[in-house]
Design a protein around this motif. Structure first.
Motif, PDB file in Angstrom:
ATOM      1  N   GLU A 169      68.520  -3.242   7.822  1.00 44.79           N
ATOM      2  CA  GLU A 169      67.806  -3.458   9.083  1.00 44.79           C
ATOM      3  C   GLU A 169      67.315  -4.889   9.124  1.00 44.79           C
ATOM      4  O   GLU A 169      67.111  -5.526   8.077  1.00 44.79           O
ATOM      5  CB  GLU A 169      66.631  -2.487   9.212  1.00 44.79           C
ATOM      6  N   PRO A 170      67.141  -5.457  10.317  1.00 51.87           N
ATOM      7  CA  PRO A 170      66.767  -6.867  10.430  1.00 51.87           C
ATOM      8  C   PRO A 170      65.414  -7.159   9.780  1.00 51.87           C
ATOM      9  O   PRO A 170      64.514  -6.326   9.751  1.00 51.87           O
ATOM     10  CB  PRO A 170      66.716  -7.102  11.948  1.00 51.87           C
ATOM     11  N   ILE A 171      65.303  -8.354   9.241  1.00 47.85           N
ATOM     12  CA  ILE A 171      64.050  -8.839   8.657  1.00 47.85           C
ATOM     13  C   ILE A 171      63.306  -9.636   9.722  1.00 47.85           C
ATOM     14  O   ILE A 171      63.869 -10.517  10.367  1.00 47.85           O
ATOM     15  CB  ILE A 171      64.324  -9.723   7.432  1.00 47.85           C
ATOM     16  N   LEU A 172      62.030  -9.332   9.904  1.00 47.01           N
ATOM     17  CA  LEU A 172      61.204 -10.053  10.878  1.00 47.01           C
ATOM     18  C   LEU A 172      60.670 -11.318  10.203  1.00 47.01           C
ATOM     19  O   LEU A 172      59.545 -11.350   9.698  1.00 47.01           O
ATOM     20  CB  LEU A 172      60.071  -9.156  11.373  1.00 47.01           C
ATOM     21  N   TRP A 173      61.498 -12.346  10.222  1.00 44.17           N
ATOM     22  CA  TRP A 173      61.201 -13.539   9.432  1.00 44.17           C
ATOM     23  C   TRP A 173      59.883 -14.194   9.822  1.00 44.17           C
ATOM     24  O   TRP A 173      59.134 -14.651   8.950  1.00 44.17           O
ATOM     25  CB  TRP A 173      62.343 -14.546   9.580  1.00 44.17           C
ATOM     26  N   ASN A 174      59.583 -14.290  11.118  1.00 42.40           N
ATOM     27  CA  ASN A 174      58.386 -14.994  11.560  1.00 42.40           C
ATOM     28  C   ASN A 174      57.214 -14.062  11.857  1.00 42.40           C
ATOM     29  O   ASN A 174      56.213 -14.504  12.425  1.00 42.40           O
ATOM     30  CB  ASN A 174      58.695 -15.822  12.809  1.00 42.40           C
ATOM     31  N   ILE A 175      57.320 -12.812  11.449  1.00 45.04           N
ATOM     32  CA  ILE A 175      56.227 -11.848  11.640  1.00 45.04           C
ATOM     33  C   ILE A 175      55.768 -11.262  10.305  1.00 45.04           C
ATOM     34  O   ILE A 175      54.575 -11.037  10.093  1.00 45.04           O
ATOM     35  CB  ILE A 175      56.649 -10.724  12.610  1.00 45.04           C
ATOM     36  N   ASP A 176      56.707 -11.021   9.417  1.00 48.85           N
ATOM     37  CA  ASP A 176      56.377 -10.468   8.109  1.00 48.85           C
ATOM     38  C   ASP A 176      55.634 -11.524   7.281  1.00 48.85           C
ATOM     39  O   ASP A 176      56.154 -12.617   7.040  1.00 48.85           O
ATOM     40  CB  ASP A 176      57.655 -10.055   7.375  1.00 48.85           C
ATOM     41  N   PRO A 177      54.394 -11.225   6.808  1.00 43.20           N
ATOM     42  CA  PRO A 177      53.639 -12.220   6.022  1.00 43.20           C
ATOM     43  C   PRO A 177      54.357 -12.679   4.761  1.00 43.20           C
ATOM     44  O   PRO A 177      54.105 -13.781   4.270  1.00 43.20           O
ATOM     45  CB  PRO A 177      52.335 -11.481   5.680  1.00 43.20           C
ATOM     46  N   VAL A 258      52.873 -23.638  13.213  1.00 42.05           N
ATOM     47  CA  VAL A 258      52.406 -22.999  14.448  1.00 42.05           C
ATOM     48  C   VAL A 258      53.589 -22.563  15.307  1.00 42.05           C
ATOM     49  O   VAL A 258      53.555 -21.483  15.921  1.00 42.05           O
ATOM     50  CB  VAL A 258      51.485 -23.960  15.220  1.00 42.05           C
ATOM     51  N   SER A 259      54.639 -23.364  15.353  1.00 41.65           N
ATOM     52  CA  SER A 259      55.798 -23.009  16.169  1.00 41.65           C
ATOM     53  C   SER A 259      56.515 -21.778  15.630  1.00 41.65           C
ATOM     54  O   SER A 259      57.031 -20.964  16.398  1.00 41.65           O
ATOM     55  CB  SER A 259      56.775 -24.187  16.229  1.00 41.65           C
ATOM     56  N   ILE A 260      56.540 -21.615  14.322  1.00 40.01           N
ATOM     57  CA  ILE A 260      57.251 -20.491  13.719  1.00 40.01           C
ATOM     58  C   ILE A 260      56.404 -19.225  13.694  1.00 40.01           C
ATOM     59  O   ILE A 260      56.870 -18.143  14.073  1.00 40.01           O
ATOM     60  CB  ILE A 260      57.707 -20.862  12.294  1.00 40.01           C
ATOM     61  N   ALA A 261      55.152 -19.352  13.257  1.00 41.51           N
ATOM     62  CA  ALA A 261      54.327 -18.157  13.023  1.00 41.51           C
ATOM     63  C   ALA A 261      53.211 -17.980  14.033  1.00 41.51           C
ATOM     64  O   ALA A 261      52.548 -16.942  14.030  1.00 41.51           O
ATOM     65  CB  ALA A 261      53.737 -18.214  11.611  1.00 41.51           C
ATOM     66  N   GLY A 262      52.978 -18.962  14.893  1.00 37.61           N
ATOM     67  CA  GLY A 262      51.880 -18.847  15.847  1.00 37.61           C
ATOM     68  C   GLY A 262      50.548 -19.205  15.214  1.00 37.61           C
ATOM     69  O   GLY A 262      50.446 -19.505  14.030  1.00 37.61           O
ATOM     70  N   MET A 263      49.501 -19.174  16.039  1.00 36.11           N
ATOM     71  CA  MET A 263      48.157 -19.505  15.552  1.00 36.11           C
ATOM     72  C   MET A 263      47.142 -18.569  16.214  1.00 36.11           C
ATOM     73  O   MET A 263      46.971 -18.625  17.436  1.00 36.11           O
ATOM     74  CB  MET A 263      47.816 -20.954  15.861  1.00 36.11           C
ATOM     75  N   PRO A 264      46.511 -17.705  15.409  1.00 32.90           N
ATOM     76  CA  PRO A 264      46.683 -17.539  13.958  1.00 32.90           C
ATOM     77  C   PRO A 264      47.937 -16.743  13.631  1.00 32.90           C
ATOM     78  O   PRO A 264      48.380 -15.909  14.417  1.00 32.90           O
ATOM     79  CB  PRO A 264      45.430 -16.776  13.549  1.00 32.90           C
ATOM     80  N   SER A 265      48.499 -16.995  12.478  1.00 32.80           N
ATOM     81  CA  SER A 265      49.692 -16.279  12.029  1.00 32.80           C
ATOM     82  C   SER A 265      49.294 -14.916  11.460  1.00 32.80           C
ATOM     83  O   SER A 265      48.130 -14.698  11.121  1.00 32.80           O
ATOM     84  CB  SER A 265      50.418 -17.103  10.968  1.00 32.80           C
ATOM     85  N   PRO A 266      50.244 -13.978  11.373  1.00 34.92           N
ATOM     86  CA  PRO A 266      49.919 -12.651  10.818  1.00 34.92           C
ATOM     87  C   PRO A 266      49.336 -12.745   9.412  1.00 34.92           C
ATOM     88  O   PRO A 266      49.939 -13.330   8.515  1.00 34.92           O
ATOM     89  CB  PRO A 266      51.279 -11.939  10.820  1.00 34.92           C
ATOM     90  N   ASN A 267      48.137 -12.168   9.247  1.00 39.59           N
ATOM     91  CA  ASN A 267      47.416 -12.220   7.960  1.00 39.59           C
ATOM     92  C   ASN A 267      47.214 -13.649   7.464  1.00 39.59           C
ATOM     93  O   ASN A 267      47.044 -13.877   6.273  1.00 39.59           O
ATOM     94  CB  ASN A 267      48.136 -11.414   6.884  1.00 39.59           C
ATOM     95  N   TYR A 268      47.244 -14.594   8.389  1.00 40.45           N
ATOM     96  CA  TYR A 268      47.087 -16.018   8.066  1.00 40.45           C
ATOM     97  C   TYR A 268      48.116 -16.475   7.022  1.00 40.45           C
ATOM     98  O   TYR A 268      47.839 -17.374   6.223  1.00 40.45           O
ATOM     99  CB  TYR A 268      45.674 -16.305   7.559  1.00 40.45           C
TER     100      TYR A 268
END
Length: 317
Positions: A169-177, A258-268
């Motif tokens: 199954e796909p890996i959530l690269w920019n969401i999975d801490p 910030v572009s990849i994971a956002g701000m704040p990123s999941p679990n920082y």
């Protein structure tokens, strides 16, 4: 008798002024033109670098919200940073991990790429290809790389791993801490090679060919011995510039994260020191606390920069 006793002292004082004026005139005649040409840089450097650094250092001991006057708080900001601010500690850990991997890796890869390309025939075309990422916006490059690390099956990395059977199954690269920081590191290493590569390539081209001929006479047998015994000692100024540039770039990561994971990123997971500084300075407007973060970042980069200057000192050349 007292008046006569003061006469030599008065004469010495009168003689001191002409000597001082002569020294000033001699110094101005020798260095004056040079300092005049240097004056614009010194003035701008003082206004935009030295004054802001000392201002931030002073504000780091205050509570300042840009509306009310700054209120002295002593070491409170620093105590809160290291004792109570868990998010800052996460950002500090992420930044150190990022810097320890990205800095040396990008530095070594750019040096080796410059060494290899310097020996190729079409080195100008290869140099342009390697330098292009460094002049491109980090946000734009992050958008391009997110096509590779897209979290669905159409992402290039997920599609490749699925086709060869490594994942189901796909890996959530920019969401999975667990995967956010590795993705940021990969993108940043690829982008960090440009400037250092160009400096190293210029250093390679400035080494006289006679040095290699003399080395061959003295017993240098292959390219790796040339690199270690001739090239590296003669390229210490370029190596120093590349090291300082790599240190500053690795500790100053922000836009890519910030572009990849956002701000704040999941679990920082993608939180960095610069992101923490940006949060308190331009979102919460707590300039005193943000200045304390900036002072910590400045101290870290300054110490590592001085260490790089010790390692790559060219006094022995």
């Amino acid at each position: 008798m007292a008046v006569r006793a003061n006469i030599p002292e008065q004469n010495s004082r009168r003689g001191f002024l002409p000597k001082l004026s002569d020294r000033i005139s001699e110094f101005w005649a020798k260095y004056g033109i040079g300092y005049l040409f240097l004056a614009p840089f010194i003035i701008l450097f003082t206004i935009f670098i030295i004054v802001p650094v000392f201002t931030a250092f002073g504000l780091s001991f205050t509570y300042y919200n840009m509306i009310q006057p700054a209120k002295w708080t002593g070491l409170t900001n620093y105590r809160v940073l290291f004792m109570d601010d868990d998010v800052f500690l996460i950002g500090l850990k992420n930044t150190l991990i990022f810097a320890l991997i990205t800095g040396p890796m990008g530095y070594i890869m750019s040096f080796m790429a410059a060494w290899v390309i310097d020996q190729l025939k079409f080195r100008n075309a290869f140099a342009l290809a390697f330098y292009a990422p460094s002049i491109t916006s980090g946000i734009a490059m992050s958008v391009v790389w997110m096509y590779f690390f897209s979290g669905d099956r159409y992402g290039l990395v997920n599609n490749l791993l699925t086709n060869i059977g490594l994942i189901s199954e796909p890996i959530l690269w920019n969401i999975d801490p667990k995967t956010i920081l590795p993705v940021i590191i990969i993108v940043s290493v690829w982008m960090s090679m440009g400037t250092g590569f160009l400096v190293f390539l210029a250093g390679f081209q400035n080494i006289p060919k006679e040095m290699y001929e003399a080395g061959a006479i003295d017993g240098v047998k292959n390219k790796f011995q040339e690199l270690w015994f001739i090239t590296v000692p003669l390229m210490k100024p370029q190596l120093l510039f590349g090291a300082v540039n790599s240190i500053v770039g690795s500790f100053g990561v922000f836009d890519v994260a910030v572009s990849i994971a956002g701000m704040p990123s999941p679990n920082y997971a993608g939180h960095t020191i610069v992101a923490h500084l940006y949060d308190y300075a331009f979102i919460r407007f707590e300039m005193g606390y943000a200045s304390a973060v900036a002072v910590i970042l400045f101290a870290m980069t300054f110490i590592l920069g001085r260490l790089a200057m010790k390692i790559f000192s060219s006094k022995d050349i």
